[in-house]
Design a protein around this motif. Structure first.
Motif, PDB file in Angstrom:
ATOM      1  N   LEU A 103       0.854  -1.174  -0.214  1.00  0.00           N
ATOM      2  CA  LEU A 103       0.009   0.053   0.094  1.00  0.00           C
ATOM      3  C   LEU A 103       0.873   1.233   0.081  1.00  0.00           C
ATOM      4  N   CYS A 104       0.872   1.976  -0.985  1.00  0.00           N
ATOM      5  CA  CYS A 104       1.860   3.025  -1.317  1.00  0.00           C
ATOM      6  C   CYS A 104       1.209   4.297  -1.694  1.00  0.00           C
ATOM      7  N   GLU A 105       1.998   5.474  -1.883  1.00  0.00           N
ATOM      8  CA  GLU A 105       1.296   6.807  -2.253  1.00  0.00           C
ATOM      9  C   GLU A 105       1.442   6.872  -3.706  1.00  0.00           C
ATOM     10  N   ALA A 106       2.367   7.890  -4.146  1.00  0.00           N
ATOM     11  CA  ALA A 106       2.589   8.141  -5.522  1.00  0.00           C
ATOM     12  C   ALA A 106       3.105   6.933  -6.315  1.00  0.00           C
ATOM     13  N   SER A 107       2.988   6.800  -7.676  1.00  0.00           N
ATOM     14  CA  SER A 107       3.390   5.519  -8.563  1.00  0.00           C
ATOM     15  C   SER A 107       4.831   5.648  -8.840  1.00  0.00           C
ATOM     16  N   TRP A 108       5.190   7.066  -8.771  1.00  0.00           N
ATOM     17  CA  TRP A 108       6.659   7.038  -9.250  1.00  0.00           C
ATOM     18  C   TRP A 108       7.494   6.713  -7.934  1.00  0.00           C
ATOM     19  N   THR A 109       6.925   6.703  -6.740  1.00  0.00           N
ATOM     20  CA  THR A 109       7.708   6.144  -5.583  1.00  0.00           C
ATOM     21  C   THR A 109       7.763   4.857  -5.816  1.00  0.00           C
ATOM     22  N   VAL A 110       6.898   3.899  -6.321  1.00  0.00           N
ATOM     23  CA  VAL A 110       6.797   2.507  -6.437  1.00  0.00           C
ATOM     24  C   VAL A 110       7.787   2.253  -7.474  1.00  0.00           C
ATOM     25  N   VAL A 111       7.891   3.012  -8.399  1.00  0.00           N
ATOM     26  CA  VAL A 111       8.925   2.616  -9.698  1.00  0.00           C
ATOM     27  C   VAL A 111      10.356   2.895  -9.118  1.00  0.00           C
ATOM     28  N   SER A 112      10.511   3.929  -8.299  1.00  0.00           N
ATOM     29  CA  SER A 112      11.784   4.435  -7.898  1.00  0.00           C
ATOM     30  C   SER A 112      12.458   3.591  -6.955  1.00  0.00           C
ATOM     31  N   PHE A 113      11.542   3.006  -5.967  1.00  0.00           N
ATOM     32  CA  PHE A 113      11.898   2.520  -4.470  1.00  0.00           C
ATOM     33  C   PHE A 113      11.238   1.209  -4.188  1.00  0.00           C
ATOM     34  N   ARG A 114      10.162   0.571  -4.995  1.00  0.00           N
ATOM     35  CA  ARG A 114       9.569  -0.724  -4.628  1.00  0.00           C
ATOM     36  C   ARG A 114       9.600  -1.644  -5.422  1.00  0.00           C
ATOM     37  N   LYS A 115      10.067  -1.341  -6.752  1.00  0.00           N
ATOM     38  CA  LYS A 115      10.406  -2.412  -7.775  1.00  0.00           C
ATOM     39  C   LYS A 115      11.005  -3.424  -7.428  1.00  0.00           C
ATOM     40  N   GLU A 116      12.282  -3.180  -6.959  1.00  0.00           N
ATOM     41  CA  GLU A 116      13.174  -4.404  -6.630  1.00  0.00           C
ATOM     42  C   GLU A 116      12.596  -5.300  -5.692  1.00  0.00           C
ATOM     43  N   LEU A 117      12.050  -4.689  -4.734  1.00  0.00           N
ATOM     44  CA  LEU A 117      11.095  -5.527  -3.529  1.00  0.00           C
ATOM     45  C   LEU A 117      10.181  -6.311  -4.172  1.00  0.00           C
ATOM     46  N   ILE A 118       9.552  -5.847  -5.215  1.00  0.00           N
ATOM     47  CA  ILE A 118       8.298  -6.582  -5.736  1.00  0.00           C
ATOM     48  C   ILE A 118       8.854  -7.689  -6.549  1.00  0.00           C
ATOM     49  N   GLU A 119       9.790  -7.424  -7.221  1.00  0.00           N
ATOM     50  CA  GLU A 119      10.471  -8.424  -8.046  1.00  0.00           C
ATOM     51  C   GLU A 119      11.044  -9.268  -7.327  1.00  0.00           C
ATOM     52  N   PHE A 120      11.597  -9.206  -6.283  1.00  0.00           N
ATOM     53  CA  PHE A 120      12.312 -10.036  -5.339  1.00  0.00           C
ATOM     54  C   PHE A 120      11.103 -11.075  -4.628  1.00  0.00           C
ATOM     55  N   LEU A 121      10.121 -10.427  -4.123  1.00  0.00           N
ATOM     56  CA  LEU A 121       8.938 -11.187  -3.711  1.00  0.00           C
ATOM     57  C   LEU A 121       8.545 -12.194  -4.756  1.00  0.00           C
ATOM     58  N   LYS A 122       8.340 -11.652  -5.807  1.00  0.00           N
ATOM     59  CA  LYS A 122       7.860 -12.345  -6.716  1.00  0.00           C
ATOM     60  C   LYS A 122       8.664 -13.634  -7.223  1.00  0.00           C
ATOM     61  N   SER A 123      10.066 -13.418  -7.158  1.00  0.00           N
ATOM     62  CA  SER A 123      10.995 -14.461  -7.562  1.00  0.00           C
ATOM     63  C   SER A 123      10.898 -15.632  -6.120  1.00  0.00           C
ATOM     64  N   ASN A 124      10.477 -15.180  -5.288  1.00  0.00           N
ATOM     65  CA  ASN A 124      10.101 -16.084  -4.090  1.00  0.00           C
ATOM     66  C   ASN A 124       8.835 -16.771  -4.126  1.00  0.00           C
ATOM     67  N   ASN A 125       8.058 -16.737  -5.255  1.00  0.00           N
ATOM     68  CA  ASN A 125       6.933 -17.321  -5.322  1.00  0.00           C
ATOM     69  C   ASN A 125       5.537 -16.612  -4.457  1.00  0.00           C
ATOM     70  N   HIS A 126       5.640 -15.300  -4.342  1.00  0.00           N
ATOM     71  CA  HIS A 126       4.698 -14.987  -3.468  1.00  0.00           C
ATOM     72  C   HIS A 126       3.828 -13.977  -4.592  1.00  0.00           C
ATOM     73  N   GLU A 127       2.602 -14.011  -4.593  1.00  0.00           N
ATOM     74  CA  GLU A 127       1.623 -13.192  -5.205  1.00  0.00           C
ATOM     75  C   GLU A 127       1.445 -11.992  -4.808  1.00  0.00           C
ATOM     76  N   ILE A 128       1.724 -10.823  -5.678  1.00  0.00           N
ATOM     77  CA  ILE A 128       2.070  -9.403  -5.118  1.00  0.00           C
ATOM     78  C   ILE A 128       0.724  -8.517  -5.847  1.00  0.00           C
ATOM     79  N   SER A 129       0.190  -7.936  -4.811  1.00  0.00           N
ATOM     80  CA  SER A 129      -0.886  -6.700  -5.343  1.00  0.00           C
ATOM     81  C   SER A 129      -0.421  -5.583  -4.805  1.00  0.00           C
ATOM     82  N   LEU A 130      -0.929  -4.535  -5.473  1.00  0.00           N
ATOM     83  CA  LEU A 130      -0.423  -2.953  -5.156  1.00  0.00           C
ATOM     84  C   LEU A 130      -1.473  -2.154  -5.257  1.00  0.00           C
TER      85      LEU A 130
END
Length: 363
Positions: A6-33
Motif C-alpha cells: 500500500l503506497c502513495e505516488a506511483s513514481w515512488t513505487v517505480v523508484s523505490f519498491r520495484k526491486e522488492l516486488i521483483e524479489f518477492l515474486k521471485s520467491n513465489n509470492h503473489e503481489i498486489s499493489l
C-alpha cells in the motif's frame, strides 16, 4: 503468500519498491499493489496486480481520512491479502487501520524518514506533529512489526512512546541493486554531482554557494544538479547558473550516466532523511560521498573512510571537503573503493529484501 503493498505516488513505487516486488515474486509470492495515482500504471501492471485509489500524502482533514480508510478497507477486502506492507504517512496510519478492519493478520508499516511533520518550524507545524504522532501511535498498535530505515528514527519513535521496542525492526534502507548500479572507474574530470528534489532543506543553495568557493581553488570543477523543481525553481538559481557556478539539468531518468561522469556525489541535506537513495546509488557505482552530518546521511557516509561528513550548514567546511578529495587522486580512489565495498556488504538489496521476507515469514 499473497502480499499487498500500500503506497502513495506511483513514481515512488517505480523508484523505490520495484526491486522488492521483483524479489518477492521471485520467491513465489503473489503481489498486489494499491497506489495513489495511475501515472506509472503501464510500467507496474506487468509486475503485479495494480489497484488505484486516488489520494495525496498531504492533508489531515479527519473526514477525508475516514473516507480514505473506508476506500482502503473495501479494496483490501476484495484483494484478501495474507500480508499488508505500507509506506508513507497515510498508508502507515489510515492504511494500517483499514487493513486491521479488513481482518488482515500480518501488517508491516515502513517508516522511511520522518519528513516535514516531525520537523516543525511554526505553531501550526507543532499541531501537525502532535496529530501525526497520535495517528502513528494508534495505528502501530495494530501492526505486527514496524520497519525503520535508520536507528535515529527507530529510537525517536520508541522514546516518544509511538511504538514498542519489541515491534521495531531496523533495516539498512530499501537497499540498492549492486548488480545494476555497477562499479565504474573514477573519471579524470573534477565533476561534482547533487541529485535531489529542489527543496531548501536538501541544501540546494548551499551546494551552489559551495561551488563558488571550490571553483576558486579548482577552476575546472563542474557542479551539476539534477532533480525536480519544487519550492526552489531554476529561476531561483539563475545567478548561480549564469555565473557558471552550477549546471541545472532538471529531471533525469538515467542517473547512472551522471554518477559515472562524476568524481564525487554530495548531499548537503539538513532535512531528516530516511536513508538517501541518491547516496546508495553513488556508493554502489563507487564514488566518494560528502554530506552534512544528518539523520540518514550518517548511515551511508563513514567519515574519513568513503567520504566526509561535515557540520550541517557549514558551507565552508563542505567546500573544503570537496576540494580535499578533488585535489588528491589517491584519496579519491581509496574512498571510491570503500564506497563500493560498503554498498555490496551492507546495502545490497538482496540482503535487505531477505531480512524483510524473513521477518514477514516469522509471523
Amino acid at each position: 503468500m499473497k502480499i499487498l503493498l500500500l503506497c502513495e505516488a506511483s513514481w515512488t513505487v517505480v523508484s523505490f519498491r520495484k526491486e522488492l516486488i521483483e524479489f518477492l515474486k521471485s520467491n513465489n509470492h503473489e503481489i498486489s499493489l494499491i497506489m495513489g495515482d495511475d501515472e506509472k500504471i503501464n510500467e507496474l501492471s506487468p509486475l503485479c496486480d495494480v489497484h488505484v485509489i486516488p489520494f495525496k500524502n498531504r492533508g489531515i482533514n479527519p473526514i477525508k481520512l475516514l473516507k480514505l480508510k473506508k476506500s482502503f478497507r473495501k479494496e483490501i477486502e476484495i484483494i484478501k491479502p495474507d500480508v499488508v506492507m505500507t509506506f508513507f504517512i497515510k498508508p502507515n496510519t489510515v492504511g494500517v487501520k483499514a487493513a486491521k478492519q479488513a481482518k488482515v493478520k500480518n501488517i508491516f508499516p515502513f517508516v522511511e524518514g520522518l519528513g516535514d511533520p516531525f520537523q516543525p518550524v511554526s505553531f501550526k507545524g507543532k499541531i501537525i506533529k502532535f496529530v501525526c504522532s497520535h495517528l502513528y501511535k494508534s495505528s502501530f498498535k495494530k501492526a505486527t512489526n514496524v520497519f525503520f530505515l535508520n536507528n535515529d528514527d527507530k529510537e525517536f519513535f520508541i522514546n516518544e512512546g509511538i511504538v514498542k521496542k519489541d515491534k521495531s525492526v531496523l533495516i539498512k534502507g530499501i537497499g540498492i541493486d549492486t548488480s545494476s548500479f555497477v562499479v565504474s572507474p573514477l573519471p579524470k574530470n573534477n565533476n561534482v554531482l547533487l541529485m535531489a528534489r529542489l527543496i531548501e532543506k536538501k541544501g540546494i543553495v548551499d551546494f551552489a554557494k559551495a561551488a563558488r568557493i571550490v571553483k576558486k581553488e579548482v577552476p575546472d570543477a563542474k557542479f551539476t544538479l539534477i532533480g525536480k523543481e519544487a519550492e526552489i525553481t531554476k529561476l531561483d538559481l539563475k545567478e548561480y547558473i549564469d555565473d557558471g557556478s552550477i549546471i541545472y539539468d532538471g529531471v533525469q531518468s538515467d542517473v547512472k550516466k551522471y554518477i559515472n561522469n562524476s568524481k564525487i556525489v554530495v548531499l548537503p541535506s539538513y532535512y531528516r532523511e530516511g536513508l538517501p537513495r541518491s547516496l546508495l546509488e553513488a556508493i554502489s557505482i563507487g564514488r566518494p560521498v560528502i554530506g552534512y552530518k544528518n539523520v540518514g546521511t550518517n548511515d551511508v557516509i563513514d567519515d574519513g573512510v568513503n567520504g566526509y561528513l561535515v557540520k550541517s550548514r557549514d558551507i565552508e567546511a563542505f567546500a573544503n571537503a570537496i576540494i580535499k578529495v578533488l585535489k588528491d587522486e589517491q584519496l579519491a580512489s581509496k574512498m571510491a573503493a570503500k564506497s563500493r565495498e560498503i554498498a555490496v556488504n551492507t546495502f545490497d538489496s538482496k540482503i535487505i529484501n531477505n531480512q524483510i521476507l524473513e521477518t514477514i515469514k516469522g509471523n
